[in-house]
Design an enzyme around this catalytic site. Structure first.
Site, mmCIF file in Angstrom:
data_model
loop_
_atom_site.group_PDB
_atom_site.id
_atom_site.type_symbol
_atom_site.label_atom_id
_atom_site.label_comp_id
_atom_site.label_asym_id
_atom_site.label_seq_id
_atom_site.Cartn_x
_atom_site.Cartn_y
_atom_site.Cartn_z
ATOM 1 N N ASN A 226 0.798 -1.227 0.000
ATOM 2 C CA ASN A 226 0.000 0.000 0.000
ATOM 3 C C ASN A 226 0.826 1.271 0.000
ATOM 4 O O ASN A 226 0.288 2.353 -0.207
ATOM 5 C CB ASN A 226 -0.962 0.011 1.196
ATOM 6 C CG ASN A 226 -1.987 -1.092 1.110
ATOM 7 O OD1 ASN A 226 -2.060 -1.829 0.124
ATOM 8 N ND2 ASN A 226 -2.783 -1.231 2.142
ATOM 9 N N ASN B 60 -3.928 -1.307 -4.754
ATOM 10 C CA ASN B 60 -3.383 -0.319 -3.824
ATOM 11 C C ASN B 60 -1.925 0.037 -4.100
ATOM 12 O O ASN B 60 -1.502 1.172 -3.862
ATOM 13 C CB ASN B 60 -3.551 -0.797 -2.381
ATOM 14 C CG ASN B 60 -5.007 -0.782 -1.959
ATOM 15 O OD1 ASN B 60 -5.815 -0.009 -2.473
ATOM 16 N ND2 ASN B 60 -5.356 -1.657 -1.038
#
Length: 189
Positions: free
Chosen positions: A66, A112
């Protein structure tokens, strides 16, 4: 100089996850093309080498998926490169397993790691999308992505990673269509 980033999560517990296929691609290319030793730089692990006549910095961000863009952005700024000089290898749910598609620009499509990369360097980087297939229902996506490749998939995984490494020079020379077609031909056997 080009920066080629493989996306994944650090740590041995993630090593064989479908989500880590970008890391796997970097490892295979480094091995096949005789890249230098692994160094801890730019919030990740890097290796320098050449593919054909092109100087390549491979980076595997250690920031977890992420936050991948932080490491890629740091390396890009250090070498005073543009997002067009960056290629990102990552898992793609919307492609059949072991299919490869290359494109430039676009959105994150729910990934992500790509979202983070866009936030840190803009959207104009090249993407090497590595198909992992969709489990069929959105409720099963997380377990699929964060699950290991199945034993039945191992031979195809090895074949595909070898094809990426063997055909990487087409990518280094900006011949994306040839890179994709050569891999597709290798995957037919």
């Amino acid at each position: 100089m080009q920066i080629w980033a493989g996306l994944g999560n650090p740590g041995p517990q993630y090593a064989m996850h479908r989500h880590n296929v970008g890391f796997m691609a970097c490892d295979v290319m480094a091995e096949m093309h005789g890249f230098g030793p692994i160094q801890k730089k730019f919030q990740g692990w890097t290796q320098e080498g050449r593919i054909g006549s092109n100087k390549i910095l491979l980076i595997k961000p250690a920031t977890y998926m992420n936050e991948s863009g932080r490491a890629i952005g740091e390396a890009m700024r250090y070498y005073k490169l543009e997002s067009e000089d960056v290629t990102v290898f990552y898992d793609e749910l919307d492609l059949d397993p072991f299919k490869i598609k290359v494109k430039r620009g676009g959105g994150a499509a729910g990934h992500n790691g790509i979202r983070s990369t866009i936030q840190h360097i803009g959207a104009e980087f090249r993407r090497v999308r590595i198909g992992i297939g969709h489990p069929g229902h959105k409720d099963r996506v997380t377990d699929h992505v964060l699950g290991n490749f199945a034993k039945a998939e191992q031979d195809s995984l090895v074949q595909m990673l070898g094809a990426i490494g063997a055909e990487a020079e087409w990518l280094a020379n900006d011949n994306d269509p040839r890179f994709m077609s050569e891999i597709a031909m290798r995957m037919q056997y």
